[in-house]
Design a protein around this motif. Structure first.
Motif, short mmCIF file in Angstrom:
data_model
loop_
_atom_site.label_atom_id
_atom_site.label_comp_id
_atom_site.label_asym_id
_atom_site.label_seq_id
_atom_site.Cartn_x
_atom_site.Cartn_y
_atom_site.Cartn_z
N UNK A 6 -26.65 -63.27 -1.91
CA UNK A 6 -25.69 -64.37 -1.75
C UNK A 6 -24.30 -63.83 -1.43
N UNK A 7 -23.93 -62.74 -2.07
CA UNK A 7 -22.63 -62.11 -1.81
C UNK A 7 -22.57 -61.63 -0.36
N UNK A 8 -23.61 -60.92 0.09
CA UNK A 8 -23.64 -60.39 1.45
C UNK A 8 -23.58 -61.51 2.47
N UNK A 9 -24.33 -62.58 2.22
CA UNK A 9 -24.34 -63.71 3.16
C UNK A 9 -22.94 -64.34 3.26
N UNK A 10 -22.28 -64.47 2.13
CA UNK A 10 -20.93 -65.05 2.14
C UNK A 10 -19.94 -64.15 2.87
N UNK A 45 -15.66 -53.06 4.30
CA UNK A 45 -15.05 -54.24 4.93
C UNK A 45 -13.62 -53.89 5.31
N UNK A 46 -13.29 -54.08 6.57
CA UNK A 46 -11.91 -53.89 7.01
C UNK A 46 -11.22 -55.25 6.98
N UNK A 47 -10.23 -55.37 6.11
CA UNK A 47 -9.56 -56.66 5.93
C UNK A 47 -8.26 -56.69 6.74
N UNK A 48 -7.94 -57.87 7.26
CA UNK A 48 -6.75 -58.02 8.09
C UNK A 48 -5.75 -59.03 7.54
N UNK A 49 -6.05 -59.63 6.39
CA UNK A 49 -5.12 -60.61 5.82
C UNK A 49 -5.30 -60.70 4.33
N UNK A 50 -4.27 -61.18 3.67
CA UNK A 50 -4.34 -61.41 2.24
C UNK A 50 -5.38 -62.47 1.91
N UNK A 51 -5.51 -63.48 2.79
CA UNK A 51 -6.50 -64.54 2.55
C UNK A 51 -7.90 -63.96 2.46
N UNK A 58 -12.72 -63.27 -4.99
CA UNK A 58 -13.39 -64.40 -5.64
C UNK A 58 -14.90 -64.28 -5.55
N UNK A 59 -15.38 -63.84 -4.39
CA UNK A 59 -16.82 -63.61 -4.23
C UNK A 59 -17.30 -62.50 -5.16
N UNK A 60 -16.54 -61.39 -5.18
CA UNK A 60 -16.93 -60.26 -6.02
C UNK A 60 -16.93 -60.64 -7.49
N UNK A 61 -15.94 -61.42 -7.89
CA UNK A 61 -15.86 -61.85 -9.28
C UNK A 61 -17.05 -62.75 -9.63
N UNK A 171 -9.27 -62.31 -10.10
CA UNK A 171 -9.83 -63.65 -9.90
C UNK A 171 -9.39 -64.27 -8.58
N UNK A 172 -8.65 -63.50 -7.74
CA UNK A 172 -8.21 -64.01 -6.45
C UNK A 172 -6.88 -64.74 -6.49
N UNK A 173 -6.25 -64.83 -7.64
CA UNK A 173 -4.95 -65.50 -7.72
C UNK A 173 -3.86 -64.58 -7.18
N UNK A 174 -2.83 -65.21 -6.59
CA UNK A 174 -1.74 -64.48 -5.95
C UNK A 174 -0.45 -64.70 -6.71
N UNK A 175 0.28 -63.62 -6.94
CA UNK A 175 1.60 -63.69 -7.55
C UNK A 175 2.59 -62.99 -6.65
N UNK A 176 3.69 -63.68 -6.32
CA UNK A 176 4.78 -63.09 -5.55
C UNK A 176 6.06 -63.29 -6.34
#
Length: 938
Positions: A6-10, A45-51, A58-61, A171-176
């Motif tokens: 399920x993680x891989x599919x997402x 996974x090469x990520x290109x954005x904070x999103x 969130x998926x990993x958690x 948990x995927x929450x963002x703090x600035x």
């Protein structure tokens, strides 16, 4: 462990295929960082954005999948490898925002440290951390490891210069912390977490013994464990949280942006090297120097000095130093020259009473102080270069209380001798009591691992227990020191770290077994093999310093990864393990898409040119020696054939029109498997050479003009504003400067050999090169006349093969700066120009000279950041255009305000023109346009 379906599919739905890697070659290539550990990720996974980071966390958690973050992968303690999911920063993390005249800078985690300093330099500022890896290390890793360096000490590290932070929790929450609305929302959504952090802070500060211990530990350089000083330095939970992130090595969250308070970068500096008769005297001078206006004090023991004493440029007296000698390399910086002199006097007077064996007095001459720092910087590579194949180089860093530094140094030396690390050297940042010791270690046999384990146990007892020092000063805890954190910190502080970890990462998905581990032998597991691969690359320590300058980075493999894969393939061959699939993948990713221009060698601490390996491998596969022989023997016909191809292409353009021809040739290129070159509007028109009359003797000085084969065949593109061929423009400029231009006999058959060498035909390349050098010797009247070669890659090839000292061969940059500047007057143009410094110009040492000449010719000069090699690589731009496109993917934005570009290689200019939207020309076009011959007195 397998990753949940399920993680891989997402992940597949979220991340495009070109940024997901799970094939054997890619996962092994990414399974290496600069440490001596190796774990093979299940997924990269090469990520290109904070999103994307937020969604992945969130998926990993939700699936309890461990993740590890990587920026540049230059860390040394195993904190950037994993056997689960590796999240690698992509290209779009390069944001910079300079504030308050340079007093602060906001940086995304993908910015290379040196690039941050480059944009701050005109303002007289820099970031505080200055790790040795700053030309490759990225801000994300610099902050996450709380890296420091030679000058920054503790006062200017990331922890103490942090102004604000943007982070993503598990948990995927963002703090600035710069965004009041975001902070307010976070305080509501994570109020309980913040209160628990505040309570941990109150409890820690109330525990006088623990608080005192923390304060004592952090008066030294210390990156062992989590940053517990956040709990005693701050009482507001947001401040505690952001400072806990510094040095957390990806175990508490993801750093999305950081705002630094910058520090001054004083322009005036001087250095001295003082050699004392013994360690005690040397170390006793350090506390005295700490009270003086010094910016850096580096200690080098006798072994360190011995390791570099035979290197080029080293003073002869280094060899004759006594066996107990110990040196300090001292630097002082100031805002002005008079203040610098005042500081030098103060420093010199402060240590005048110490006995000295030898010294180089303070000098502000760049040639002198650069040579002194070369001694220091060459020590680590010196060990790497002499190690036995199959062993790795380990560099540990510890801190002793400065008042016990001499005793600590001697005890460390005793341990190294006891465990027979005879090649080991010791150096370090003396002002902080921070010592690095470098030694070679094999892990092939249990006895080797046992030796290392026994040594490290004694080092841990010595440093952490007996001296109360730090087991990791600036390299991060990683896996390497995770089992020793409790030994150094004690039970209470260690349990406090675990409370913080479980509070911020309750499911333990963030970089498990790094910094904190329940496995007491984690430092002895997953040790990286370094099997013999080829003598060209066997000294590689896989540090990754080469990667930022590689044109195939992000497309296929980097030099480090090419070596990693070739080592693995060779090991498989020796063991009889199947390697066919890897070798097939390696042919394209490792060999075909390597530009082989050798810029990696300039960044490599041990001088490895991965391009040499690639050319050797191409040579092993080169199966057309007969064709190569024919082309070498009939080279003039080959050049004529090239002109005919360009004539045909230009005719097709006139007949079909440029858009239709581009589409048609792209299809042919695909169908032919890349063998047929792809036409673009930047494609050259053919050169129509004019017959030159035989030179008549006159009073003008002579110059022999070697026009490269590309200059003899390739003219400007059809839409280029400049329609004069390079050969005509060059001749006109040389004659304007008062030279008689002489062409060598049989010019059209001459070749430096580069086209053959790049394909692996070394014998034919050597033959053509020798033939050309012989012709140049004759044309220059036995070396009386200088030789001008109009293409820098050809110049480099000839210079490298040159054995006759009579020949003086110049590329355009060196010839112009040596001979023409004094013969011409310049009126710089107002329109801005872009400068591309070719790989060969860099190898020739003419990069700064090229930029200086450009600035003499134009009032505004742009040198695009991060573009080191264009990736055209001879004919690669025709046969593998994706390499050229990848290398220049950011060029258009960087030069958008320019009206033209300049370089010193016609083939490079084809790709540069295509991917910039500008016309790129040879340097001589600009010089000729803005110059006139000086009027000489009658």
């Amino acid at each position: 462990m397998t990753l949940p379906a399920a993680f891989l599919a997402a992940v597949e739905r979220m991340i495009p295929r070109e940024r997901r890697f799970n094939d054997p070659l890619s996962t092994l290539a990414f399974g290496t960082d600069a440490s001596f550990y190796r774990l093979i990720p299940k997924l990269v996974v090469r990520v290109e954005s904070e999103a994307e980071v937020v969604k992945l966390l969130r998926l990993a958690s939700a699936s309890r999948v461990p993740v590890t973050f990587r920026a540049a992968g230059t860390s040394l303690s195993g904190q950037a490898v994993t056997d689960s999911v590796l999240i690698v920063l992509g290209e779009h993390w390069n944001g910079r925002d300079i504030r308050n005249g340079g007093a602060q800078i906001r940086l995304q985690p993908g910015v290379i440290g040196a690039h941050a300093n480059a944009v701050l330099a005109p303002l007289g500022r820099k970031i505080g951390p200055d790790p040795a890896s700053i030309n490759a290390a990225k801000i994300g890793g610099i902050v996450a490891n709380n890296s420091s360096g030679m000058c920054c000490g503790t006062a200017q590290n990331s922890y103490h210069t942090l102004a604000a932070l943007r982070l993503v929790l598990a948990d995927g929450s963002v703090l600035d912390t710069e965004d009041p609305l975001n902070v307010a929302r976070f305080q509501v959504s994570h109020g309980e977490l913040l209160e628990q952090l505040a309570e941990l802070g109150r409890q820690t500060r109330a525990d006088e013994a623990l608080a005192a211990k923390i304060r004592h530990k952090y008066r030294l350089k210390n990156t062992t464990g989590l940053s517990l000083n956040a709990l005693v330095d701050y009482d507001q939970p947001l401040d505690i949280l952001t400072h806990l992130m510094v040095g957390s090595e990806g175990t508490l969250g993801f750093i999305s942006a950081v705002t630094y308070d910058t520090v001054p970068e004083h322009p005036h500096k001087a250095s001295a090297l003082i050699v004392f008769p013994d360690v005690e005297t040397c170390c006793n001078a350090v506390p005295v120097l700490k009270q003086q206006p010094v910016s850096a004090v580096e200690l080098l023991d006798r072994r360190s000095l011995r390791s570099v004493e035979n290197m080029k440029g080293m003073p002869d007296w280094v060899k004759s130093l006594s066996a107990t000698a110990c040196a300090l390399l001292i630097e002082t910086r100031a805002s002005g020259p008079s203040l610098l002199e005042e500081q030098i006097e103060r420093i010199t007077a402060s240590i005048a009473g110490f006995p000295v064996e030898k010294q180089v007095d303070f000098s502000s001459d760049p040639a002198v102080y650069n040579q002194l720092w070369k001694i220091r910087k060459d020590t680590f590579p010196a060990v790497g270069a002499v190690r036995r194949t199959g062993t790795t180089v380990i560099i540990e860093d510890v801190t002793f209380p400065i008042e016990r530094l001499a005793e600590g140094v001697n005890r460390l030396i005793e341990l190294l001798e006891k465990h027979h690390y005879d090649e080991a050297i010791l150096f370090g940042h003396a002002l902080e009591g921070n010592l690095h010791f470098v030694f070679t270690q094999g892990f092939d046999e249990p006895a080797q691992v046992a030796r290392y384990e026994a040594f490290m146990q004694e080092v841990a007892q010595l440093v952490a227990v007996e001296f109360g020092g730090s087991l990791k000063a600036e390299h991060g805890t990683g896996r390497n020191m995770a089992p020793f954190v409790e030994l150094e910190w004690g039970h209470d502080a260690y349990q406090l770290m675990w409370k913080i970890k479980r509070l911020l990462d309750p499911q333990g998905i963030l970089n498990p077994d790094v910094v904190l581990s329940e496995d007491p032998e984690i430092h002895l597991k997953n040790l990286k093999p370094l099997p013999a691969a080829d003598e060209i690359v066997d000294k590689c320590i896989e540090c990754g310093f080469c990667e930022p300058v590689c044109p195939s980075r992000g497309l296929t493999l980097t030099p480090r990864q090419r070596i990693v894969m070739w080592r693995d393939i060779q090991a498989r061959r020796r063991s009889g393990t199947a390697s066919e699939a890897l070798e097939k993948a390696y042919r394209y990713q490792g060999i075909d898409t390597c530009a082989a221009t050798g810029l990696c060698a300039q960044r490599c601490p041990v001088g490895i040119n991965t391009g040499d390996l690639v050319r050797k491998l191409r040579g092993l596969e080169a199966g057309h020696s007969g064709t190569a022989d024919w082309l070498a023997e009939h080279f003039a016909a080959s050049v004529r054939a090239s002109r005919l191809v360009l004539v045909a292409a230009d005719g097709a353009r006139r007949l079909l029109g440029a858009p239709r021809l581009a589409k048609f040739s792209a299809a042919l290129h695909r169908v032919s498997g890349g063998h047929l070159p792809q036409w673009t509007p930047a494609m050259p028109q053919p050169v129509r050479l004019q017959q030159t009359a035989a030179p008549q003797p006159d009073e003008r000085p002579r110059v022999v003009y070697l026009a490269a084969c590309v200059s003899r065949a390739m003219g400007p593109a059809c839409d280029d504003k400049e329609q004069a061929p390079l050969i005509d423009k060059t001749r006109a400029l040389l004659e304007k400067a008062g030279y008689q231009v002489i062409f060598p006999e049989g010019l059209d058959k001459l070749c430096c050999g580069q086209p053959f060498a790049s394909k692996g035909y070394a014998e034919q390349a050597g033959r053509k090169c020798r033939e050309t050098l012989d012709a140049l010797l004759e044309a220059s009247r036995g070396g009386l006349d200088p030789i001008y070669c109009d293409t820098s890659p050809c110049t480099l090839r000839l210079v490298k093969e040159l054995t006759d000292a009579r020949l003086q061969i110049f590329d355009p940059v060196k010839f112009i700066r040596t001979f023409l500047l004094e013969r011409l007057d310049f009126e710089p143009q107002d329109t801005p120009v872009a400068v591309h410094v070719t790989c060969s110009t860099q190898h020739l040492g003419e990069a700064e000279a090229l930029i200086d000449i450009a600035r003499r010719c134009a009032r505004e000069v742009v040198v695009p950041e991060g573009i080191h090699c264009c990736g055209f690589a001879g004919d690669k731009g025709f046969t593998s255009p994706e390499l050229n496109a990848n290398a220049l993917r950011n060029l258009k934005d960087a030069v958008q305000y320019c009206e033209e570009g300049l370089s010193t290689s016609r083939t490079c200019e084809i790709g540069l023109s295509r991917h910039s939207g500008l016309d790129y020309h040879g340097l001589v076009y600009l010089v000729d346009r803005v110059s006139r011959a000086k009027v000489r007195p009658a």
